[in-house]
Design a protein around this motif. Structure first.
Motif, mmCIF file in Angstrom:
data_model
loop_
_atom_site.group_PDB
_atom_site.id
_atom_site.type_symbol
_atom_site.label_atom_id
_atom_site.label_comp_id
_atom_site.label_asym_id
_atom_site.label_seq_id
_atom_site.Cartn_x
_atom_site.Cartn_y
_atom_site.Cartn_z
ATOM 1 N N ASP A 1 -8.643 54.893 -15.456
ATOM 2 C CA ASP A 1 -7.285 54.954 -14.891
ATOM 3 C C ASP A 1 -6.509 56.198 -15.293
ATOM 4 O O ASP A 1 -5.272 56.157 -15.424
ATOM 5 C CB ASP A 1 -6.478 53.706 -15.297
ATOM 6 N N ARG A 2 -7.204 57.253 -15.519
ATOM 7 C CA ARG A 2 -6.547 58.511 -15.881
ATOM 8 C C ARG A 2 -7.209 59.654 -15.123
ATOM 9 O O ARG A 2 -8.373 59.541 -14.751
ATOM 10 C CB ARG A 2 -6.689 58.787 -17.392
ATOM 11 N N ASP B 1 -1.822 60.400 -17.262
ATOM 12 C CA ASP B 1 -1.450 59.076 -16.767
ATOM 13 C C ASP B 1 -0.483 59.290 -15.606
ATOM 14 O O ASP B 1 0.672 59.669 -15.812
ATOM 15 C CB ASP B 1 -0.775 58.294 -17.896
ATOM 16 N N TRP B 2 -0.970 59.057 -14.387
ATOM 17 C CA TRP B 2 -0.142 59.424 -13.233
ATOM 18 C C TRP B 2 1.033 58.476 -13.005
ATOM 19 O O TRP B 2 1.911 58.774 -12.214
ATOM 20 C CB TRP B 2 -0.998 59.550 -11.978
ATOM 21 N N ASN B 3 1.044 57.358 -13.683
ATOM 22 C CA ASN B 3 2.143 56.404 -13.489
ATOM 23 C C ASN B 3 3.247 56.515 -14.529
ATOM 24 O O ASN B 3 4.277 55.858 -14.408
ATOM 25 C CB ASN B 3 1.608 54.975 -13.511
ATOM 26 N N ALA B 4 3.054 57.307 -15.566
ATOM 27 C CA ALA B 4 4.054 57.388 -16.637
ATOM 28 C C ALA B 4 5.246 58.233 -16.212
ATOM 29 O O ALA B 4 5.233 58.890 -15.181
ATOM 30 C CB ALA B 4 3.413 57.957 -17.897
ATOM 31 N N ASN C 1 3.475 62.227 -18.894
ATOM 32 C CA ASN C 1 2.232 62.002 -18.150
ATOM 33 C C ASN C 1 0.989 62.454 -18.914
ATOM 34 O O ASN C 1 -0.126 62.196 -18.484
ATOM 35 C CB ASN C 1 2.306 62.713 -16.797
ATOM 36 N N ASP D 1 -1.281 61.756 -21.555
ATOM 37 C CA ASP D 1 -1.604 60.610 -22.395
ATOM 38 C C ASP D 1 -2.423 61.037 -23.611
ATOM 39 O O ASP D 1 -2.220 60.518 -24.708
ATOM 40 C CB ASP D 1 -2.378 59.589 -21.556
ATOM 41 N N LYS E 1 -2.563 61.770 -29.006
ATOM 42 C CA LYS E 1 -2.461 60.563 -28.193
ATOM 43 C C LYS E 1 -0.975 60.242 -28.100
ATOM 44 O O LYS E 1 -0.264 60.224 -29.111
ATOM 45 C CB LYS E 1 -3.220 59.410 -28.866
#
Lengths: 469, 469
Positions: free
Chosen positions: A68-69, A410-413, A452, A454, A465
């Protein structure tokens, strides 16, 4: 380097060519692996490709799965100021005033080893949090800052370019360094740091306005003695600065000629900004193989002006380009934020270039080149930056043999609205093809920021991280 | 409203006047309480002042202590599009193309009640996360979107302005509404929502280019019948749009005259953008008491141009101004980010106004007014926005009798470099005086974003607490 052989499995996106060469078909410049495997040995990419193909070649290898990244090559910041980490986003003036009021007093503190060491820790932490794995940095005129910069970079095993930063006029007395001292200290520092581990040295005349002819000649001598070294400087950031350069170098017809005259303009030469470079100067940059670092965060924050990206990417005379944050003139450590502002600069240029204001300014071909698609933006931030710095043999994408620096996005952050926005781009929840990946990346550059990023990996080891903050 | 009487103790900063009226002494326009107490009864500010003075007047009152934060009036977004929450930061074109490609198709979905309701929840969540407590919003040409917008605002007890958004040409067929239907539905919606709870209604011709004379006349009739209603529209965002307006209204000498001719330009009228307004148009706005909403995020993202802030703040003819995100043309919900971009627009303007490029453009007085100090920026985002919307009797600062909407700012949050930067501004760890508070606020607007909004309170009740994300 991380001695073990290991592999990272995930969704990979990188650039394999300059997308400006593929207008209308930019995805041809990209490589997308919805399920890829990156094999790393001693910090170097040993193998890369679709999981199903690569995996059988490495039986029993330890695999870190990052689902998911989007995994991209590490970002390359072509222009940043180490000793400005504490004064980023300072209030109020154009370049020359701002330097006197905020920058010089802060940079003076970096003659103190303890202060410089603390700052170096903070500086590299902030870089990694933004996904930047390589930078070309200015230090100060005190060798202490250069030493602490390289020492910290070595502790983190990061590929960096930096050098003692020479200025011998137009600054407070205790901020200056004589051309003789600059020459001697530069020689010493080159011997001590250049090509030690991943450190690379740049002969660094701060900017021609702040350098006498004697200082420029010292740089010229250094470049002749150490042709393998880089050269890092500023050019044509601000109209007042350019006028001063003309006054101080009356024998040069323009700012670029100052560098030509001293034999500096050529491969491995980068000048930050170039906002006000003429067409002719850009052509000479192109022919010389010299690079400009485009610093939109700074150019807007200091009001320097709108860099003519589309002009610099003229296919007849393309200028090598990196993206730079120019932190602290730039108000962020994030190359993602720099991409956002670069996009905006291109868009503002194009409202003039479409001819709607002044028909004589119409140039639709240049306007097309100003449009910073995600392919172009992430090219500038990775492979393009590496190419401009003559580091594309070791950095910039996931080709075998290159150094395994990468970021995990992380495309949703980010701001609350991000995830719903991104869900429109990837109906399946994850990118199914290169265009969907590019749409997510545009979402990141348009709406996102350091949130974004991560994870950031250096030479095959995780160096950052994200802790939600 | 929150029925109980309660008090909030903390560090308060608000504006009590327009800082542009105090050039050189801007802090005189601000009020700073290093230890203040805000007493709230039924959502209204009942008392406010230094803790030591106010506290004895309210024995036994429940006090919520919020230490280490700056408490400011809630942010006011003068121009935002409810139905664009999912397409913020969309790729690629100037205004008119961008509308056709991204915006109209998405807005069409808001005729579906379920979709509109889900979007409304997300929209208000995102507003609150950015510290925005009041907005003036566009909806769509479907009454459903207006209904769901007001319903959600009422559930959250937020002071908002919105209205059915009329457009009857230059858009896909199913996106249009006839002037007759617009008139009838607007009447119905005014009756249903205007001044119900904290909802306020704006007659909303989307933009004159998208409105026929008949649509403008419908607006004109509505304003005569409901003079208490607001008017919300767009003006002079983009050069091509202005040319089209001139073509479509050949009897008007400029874009502003379209609104004058229909009796709309006056108090409670706001037009977003105004990037290309002439000096004469600005003077007419000023005399009419009409307002412009300055939307720098959008103006840069769509490349519309650089708003002439310093010209609009001409003391002889000052235009009422709010800040707007113009989300989704603006790529963030955050007024803090809008302040950052507004600062950059002012700085870019000033490199022209200093005369260094073209001596004929020199105007140092206008340049001074372009400089967006933290006093000016937070004025625009709070009291100035309220003033422009004719809401300064109920919103904008902590004066007794106003509505208790406020934000709690964490000056150290955000990108990793923030805290060390801020420590330079406040050697004591917390602001000791108004200037230190202003320096922290500049740090927030220059380097920060929605992460600096720790809490958002509506009418004395906490409506948002940041979850690190």
């Amino acid at each position: 380097m991380n001695g073990a052989t290991q592999a990272i499995r995930g969704i990979f996106f990188d650039l394999i060519d300059d997308p400006w060469k593929h207008s209308g078909h930019e995805s041809r410049a990209a490589r997308f692996l919805p399920d890829g495997l990156l094999v790393v040995k001693d910090g170097i990419i040993a193998d890369f490709g679709p999981f199903d193909e690569v995996s059988p070649r490495h039986p029993g290898i330890a695999v870190t799965h990052i689902p998911d990244r989007l995994i991209l090559p590490g970002f390359i910041d072509g222009h940043i100021h180490f000793p400005q980490v504490r004064v980023l986003g300072a209030y109020g003036n154009q370049l020359l005033d701002w330097l006197q009021k905020w920058i010089f007093p802060e940079e003076l503190k970096y003659a103190d080893r303890e202060y410089a060491r603390e700052a170096a820790g903070r500086f590299f932490d902030a870089l990694l949090a933004g996904g930047t794995t390589t930078c070309q940095a200015f230090t100060t005129s005190s060798p202490v800052s250069t030493e602490e910069f390289f020492a910290e970079a070595a502790r983190r095993n990061m590929r960096v370019i930096a050098g003692l930063t020479g200025i011998d006029r137009f600054a407070p007395e205790d901020f200056l360094i004589t051309p003789e001292a600059f020459y001697a200290e530069s020689k010493r520092l080159i011997g001590e740091y250049h090509r030690k581990g991943r450190n690379l040295y740049a002969i660094t005349p701060r900017f021609a306005v702040g350098c006498t002819t004697e200082m420029m000649e010292a740089c010229s001598r250094l470049k002749k003695e150490y042709p393998d070294c880089w050269i890092n400087t500023h050019i044509s950031e601000n109209p007042s600065e350019i006028r001063t350069a003309r006054q101080e170098y009356p024998d040069c017809t323009d700012y670029t000629q100052v560098h030509e005259k001293h034999g500096l303009l050529g491969p491995k030469f980068t000048a930050g900004h170039g906002v006000w470079l003429s067409d002719d100067e850009m052509r000479r940059f192109s022919r010389a193989g010299a690079a400009v670092s485009f610093c939109p965060l700074s150019n807007l924050f200091l009001g320097s002006g709108l860099f003519r990206l589309g002009r610099a990417k003229d296919p007849a005379n393309p200028v090598r380009l990196s993206l730079g944050t120019d932190m602290g003139g730039g108000n962020s450590f994030s190359l993602i934020r720099a991409m956002e502002e670069a996009y905006k600069v291109g868009m503002c240029n194009n409202t003039m270039l479409d001819g709607s204001v002044n028909p004589r300014e119409q140039d639709l071909a240049e306007a097309e080149r100003n449009k910073l698609s995600p392919y172009r933006a992430f090219y500038l931030g990775t492979l393009g930056g590496a190419h401009s710095l003559y580091l594309d043999d070791v950095l910039g994408n996931f080709d075998k043999g290159k150094e395994a620096d990468f970021v995990v996005l992380d495309w949703n952050a980010g701001q609350l609205a991000m995830a719903w926005r991104q869900s429109l781009a990837v109906p399946g929840g994850a990118p199914a093809n290169v265009d969907e990946a590019a749409q997510l990346l545009f979402g990141i550059m348009a709406v996102g920021d350091d949130r974004n990023v991560d994870e950031t990996w250096i030479a095959g080891a995780r160096a950052h991280k994200r802790t939600p903050s």
